[in-house]
Each structure stands twice: as structure tokens, then as C-alpha cells.
Design a protein around this motif. Sequence first.
Motif, PDB file in Angstrom:
ATOM      1  N   ALA A  31     -12.663 -39.783 -24.755  1.00  0.00           N
ATOM      2  CA  ALA A  31     -13.102 -39.199 -23.477  1.00  0.00           C
ATOM      3  C   ALA A  31     -12.732 -37.717 -23.424  1.00  0.00           C
ATOM      4  CB  ALA A  31     -12.472 -39.946 -22.311  1.00  0.00           C
ATOM      5  N   LEU A  32     -11.551 -37.391 -23.949  1.00  0.00           N
ATOM      6  CA  LEU A  32     -11.104 -35.987 -23.960  1.00  0.00           C
ATOM      7  C   LEU A  32     -12.005 -35.168 -24.891  1.00  0.00           C
ATOM      8  CD1 LEU A  32      -8.775 -34.358 -22.676  1.00  0.00           C
ATOM      9  CD2 LEU A  32      -7.458 -34.771 -24.734  1.00  0.00           C
ATOM     10  N   ASP A  33     -12.309 -35.710 -26.065  1.00  0.00           N
ATOM     11  CA  ASP A  33     -13.207 -35.007 -26.994  1.00  0.00           C
ATOM     12  C   ASP A  33     -14.580 -34.798 -26.366  1.00  0.00           C
ATOM     13  OD1 ASP A  33     -11.408 -34.705 -29.076  1.00  0.00           O
ATOM     14  OD2 ASP A  33     -11.874 -36.653 -29.958  1.00  0.00           O
TER      15      ASP A  33
ATOM     16  N   GLU B  53     -15.361 -34.647 -23.219  1.00  0.00           N
ATOM     17  CA  GLU B  53     -15.297 -33.669 -22.126  1.00  0.00           C
ATOM     18  C   GLU B  53     -15.289 -32.249 -22.686  1.00  0.00           C
ATOM     19  OE1 GLU B  53     -15.876 -33.681 -19.118  1.00  0.00           O
ATOM     20  OE2 GLU B  53     -14.953 -31.863 -18.340  1.00  0.00           O
ATOM     21  N   LEU B  54     -14.552 -32.040 -23.788  1.00  0.00           N
ATOM     22  CA  LEU B  54     -14.539 -30.701 -24.391  1.00  0.00           C
ATOM     23  C   LEU B  54     -15.940 -30.354 -24.906  1.00  0.00           C
ATOM     24  CD1 LEU B  54     -13.091 -28.146 -25.321  1.00  0.00           C
ATOM     25  CD2 LEU B  54     -12.502 -29.306 -27.443  1.00  0.00           C
TER      26      LEU B  54
ATOM     27  N   ARG C 129     -18.751 -31.411 -23.761  1.00  0.00           N
ATOM     28  CA  ARG C 129     -19.603 -31.142 -22.592  1.00  0.00           C
ATOM     29  C   ARG C 129     -19.363 -29.724 -22.075  1.00  0.00           C
ATOM     30  NH1 ARG C 129     -19.767 -31.246 -17.036  1.00  0.00           N
ATOM     31  NH2 ARG C 129     -17.494 -31.297 -16.915  1.00  0.00           N
ATOM     32  N   ARG C 130     -18.093 -29.365 -21.983  1.00  0.00           N
ATOM     33  CA  ARG C 130     -17.763 -28.039 -21.461  1.00  0.00           C
ATOM     34  C   ARG C 130     -18.260 -26.938 -22.391  1.00  0.00           C
ATOM     35  NH1 ARG C 130     -13.745 -27.806 -17.449  1.00  0.00           N
ATOM     36  NH2 ARG C 130     -14.074 -25.584 -17.667  1.00  0.00           N
ATOM     37  N   GLN C 131     -18.127 -27.164 -23.691  1.00  0.00           N
ATOM     38  CA  GLN C 131     -18.582 -26.144 -24.649  1.00  0.00           C
ATOM     39  C   GLN C 131     -20.104 -26.000 -24.586  1.00  0.00           C
ATOM     40  OE1 GLN C 131     -16.513 -27.646 -28.122  1.00  0.00           O
ATOM     41  NE2 GLN C 131     -15.083 -25.927 -28.058  1.00  0.00           N
TER      42      GLN C 131
ATOM     43  N   LEU D 180     -21.883 -26.496 -21.884  1.00  0.00           N
ATOM     44  CA  LEU D 180     -22.150 -25.733 -20.649  1.00  0.00           C
ATOM     45  C   LEU D 180     -21.883 -24.244 -20.858  1.00  0.00           C
ATOM     46  CD1 LEU D 180     -20.566 -27.966 -17.848  1.00  0.00           C
ATOM     47  CD2 LEU D 180     -22.982 -27.576 -18.296  1.00  0.00           C
ATOM     48  N   ASP D 181     -20.801 -23.934 -21.555  1.00  0.00           N
ATOM     49  CA  ASP D 181     -20.474 -22.530 -21.826  1.00  0.00           C
ATOM     50  C   ASP D 181     -21.573 -21.878 -22.670  1.00  0.00           C
ATOM     51  OD1 ASP D 181     -18.175 -22.873 -20.444  1.00  0.00           O
ATOM     52  OD2 ASP D 181     -16.844 -22.945 -22.179  1.00  0.00           O
TER      53      ASP D 181
ATOM     54  N   ALA E  92      -9.378 -43.108 -24.480  1.00  0.00           N
ATOM     55  CA  ALA E  92      -8.969 -41.897 -23.744  1.00  0.00           C
ATOM     56  C   ALA E  92      -9.104 -40.664 -24.630  1.00  0.00           C
ATOM     57  CB  ALA E  92      -7.535 -42.049 -23.253  1.00  0.00           C
ATOM     58  N   GLU E  93      -8.749 -40.810 -25.909  1.00  0.00           N
ATOM     59  CA  GLU E  93      -8.891 -39.678 -26.848  1.00  0.00           C
ATOM     60  C   GLU E  93     -10.356 -39.282 -26.968  1.00  0.00           C
ATOM     61  OE1 GLU E  93      -5.029 -40.792 -29.693  1.00  0.00           O
ATOM     62  OE2 GLU E  93      -7.042 -41.374 -30.306  1.00  0.00           O
TER      63      GLU E  93
ATOM     64  N   LYS F 255     -24.597 -20.684 -20.746  1.00  0.00           N
ATOM     65  CA  LYS F 255     -24.428 -19.543 -19.829  1.00  0.00           C
ATOM     66  C   LYS F 255     -25.030 -18.270 -20.385  1.00  0.00           C
ATOM     67  CE  LYS F 255     -20.249 -20.782 -17.411  1.00  0.00           C
ATOM     68  NZ  LYS F 255     -18.811 -20.490 -17.378  1.00  0.00           N
TER      69      LYS F 255
ATOM     70  N   ARG G 134      -7.162 -48.717 -25.705  1.00  0.00           N
ATOM     71  CA  ARG G 134      -7.112 -47.863 -24.505  1.00  0.00           C
ATOM     72  C   ARG G 134      -6.875 -46.407 -24.897  1.00  0.00           C
ATOM     73  NH1 ARG G 134      -4.119 -51.968 -21.930  1.00  0.00           N
ATOM     74  NH2 ARG G 134      -2.099 -51.000 -22.272  1.00  0.00           N
ATOM     75  N   ARG G 135      -5.970 -46.215 -25.867  1.00  0.00           N
ATOM     76  CA  ARG G 135      -5.637 -44.851 -26.269  1.00  0.00           C
ATOM     77  C   ARG G 135      -6.825 -44.191 -26.976  1.00  0.00           C
ATOM     78  NH1 ARG G 135      -1.523 -45.853 -29.341  1.00  0.00           N
ATOM     79  NH2 ARG G 135      -2.412 -45.227 -31.311  1.00  0.00           N
TER      80      ARG G 135
END
Lengths: 145, 68
Positions: free
Chosen positions: B53-55, B57-58, B60-62, B64-65, B50-51, B68, B46-47
Motif C-alpha cells: 500500500a505504501l509503494d 501510494e508513492l 500514485r503521488r509520483q 500526480l507530480d 501494508a508495504e 503537473k 498484513r505486513r
Amino acid sequence: MRTLVLAFALVFVPGCFLGGPKSPSQNYAISSDSFVAAYMTIVDLSRAGYLSTEDLKLAVQVKDSAKPILAEYERLIKANKADPTIPWIAARLADFLVDLGGIQAKGNAHKAEAQKNLKDILEGKSAVVPIPEPVQPPVITKGGA
Amino acid sequence: MIGLATVGAGISLALGLYERIAGLIAKAREEQRDLTDEELASVGLRRVQAENALDAELARRQELDAKK
């Protein structure tokens, strides 16, 4: 009256004493799941646009710092060497959870502000577009892909 | 008649108390038992998920950035 006293003595008093300490492995599971919950909340807040990329980078840094400590905790538990207290692990994990809590609080504050603005619009108190804008607006792609 | 009702109520109360105490003991035992290897593996899994998923998400955001 005597029956009531007897019922109290038989049910509540043992109940107080039975709630003893959890086993080391149960404590480990609770700690580990606290991190899972914090990570997933941060992911959700980021997806909804309430956290910036910088906030997310900070969360990943905390996660990378907590990872070896949690792995060591897991190793000690599996080797049956974990004392129920393990003060250094508990202290480090508590610090990381505080850091993650701070990031979550930021996202939750943005979310609450956005909800308040939306409520003001729906109640006619404000006619402007809801602010704040999400920190990272969701990207809408053609065809919803 | 009253005596019979009292005995009935007493038995009912005793059974209720027995169930309550048995429940408390079972709960306490469950909380104090050691997790099995499978359960420990599941906690670790589980951990890790989750780790990851956090990586992700980062990343994905980078991405998207960068667009831009």
C-alpha cells in the motif's frame, strides 16, 4: 475488612504476577503490526494531502530498510530460534519506528494546522481560505473517476 | 436468617473471585502462548499488504507530480 483483604490477595496479587512476558511469537506479531499501523497511517495522511512526495519517499526508504530485518525476525520465530530479547533486531526496529513516527508527526502537524484554520473560519475569527493548503491537493477528475 | 444471608453473600463473593481469577489465568495463558503457523502467516501477510500500500501510494503521488 478481613474479606476485603482476602479479595485483594486473591484477585490483585495473582493478577500482578500473571501478567508475565509474552511469547517470542507474540512479541514478533506486536512489532510487525506496529509497522503495519505506521505504514497505513502514513498512506492515509498522504492521501489526505498532509504529506509531501518527499516525505513519502522517505517512508518507503525506511520501509525498504526495515523489510529484511522484519523478514529475518519472522524467519527466526518460525525456526523457534528467536530469543525473547534479540537485542539487535529490537534496536534496529525501534530506530525505524522512530523514523516513521517522525514522518507521521509531520503529517499530523499539517492536519492539526488545517483543522485549526477551518475552525477559525467557522467561528468567524478568520475570513480567509483555510491554510495551509494540503501538501498535495487531491486531484478532482471529471465524473469523479 | 442473618446467617443464611451471610452464607449466600459469601458464596456469591467466592464465585465472583473464582471467575475473576479464571479470567486472569486465561488471559495470561493467551498472551504467553506461541502463535500458530496460520497466525504467523497472517501477521506476515498484513505486513506485506501494508508495504504494498505504501509503494502504491508513492507511485500514485509520483504520477500526480509528473502530470503537473
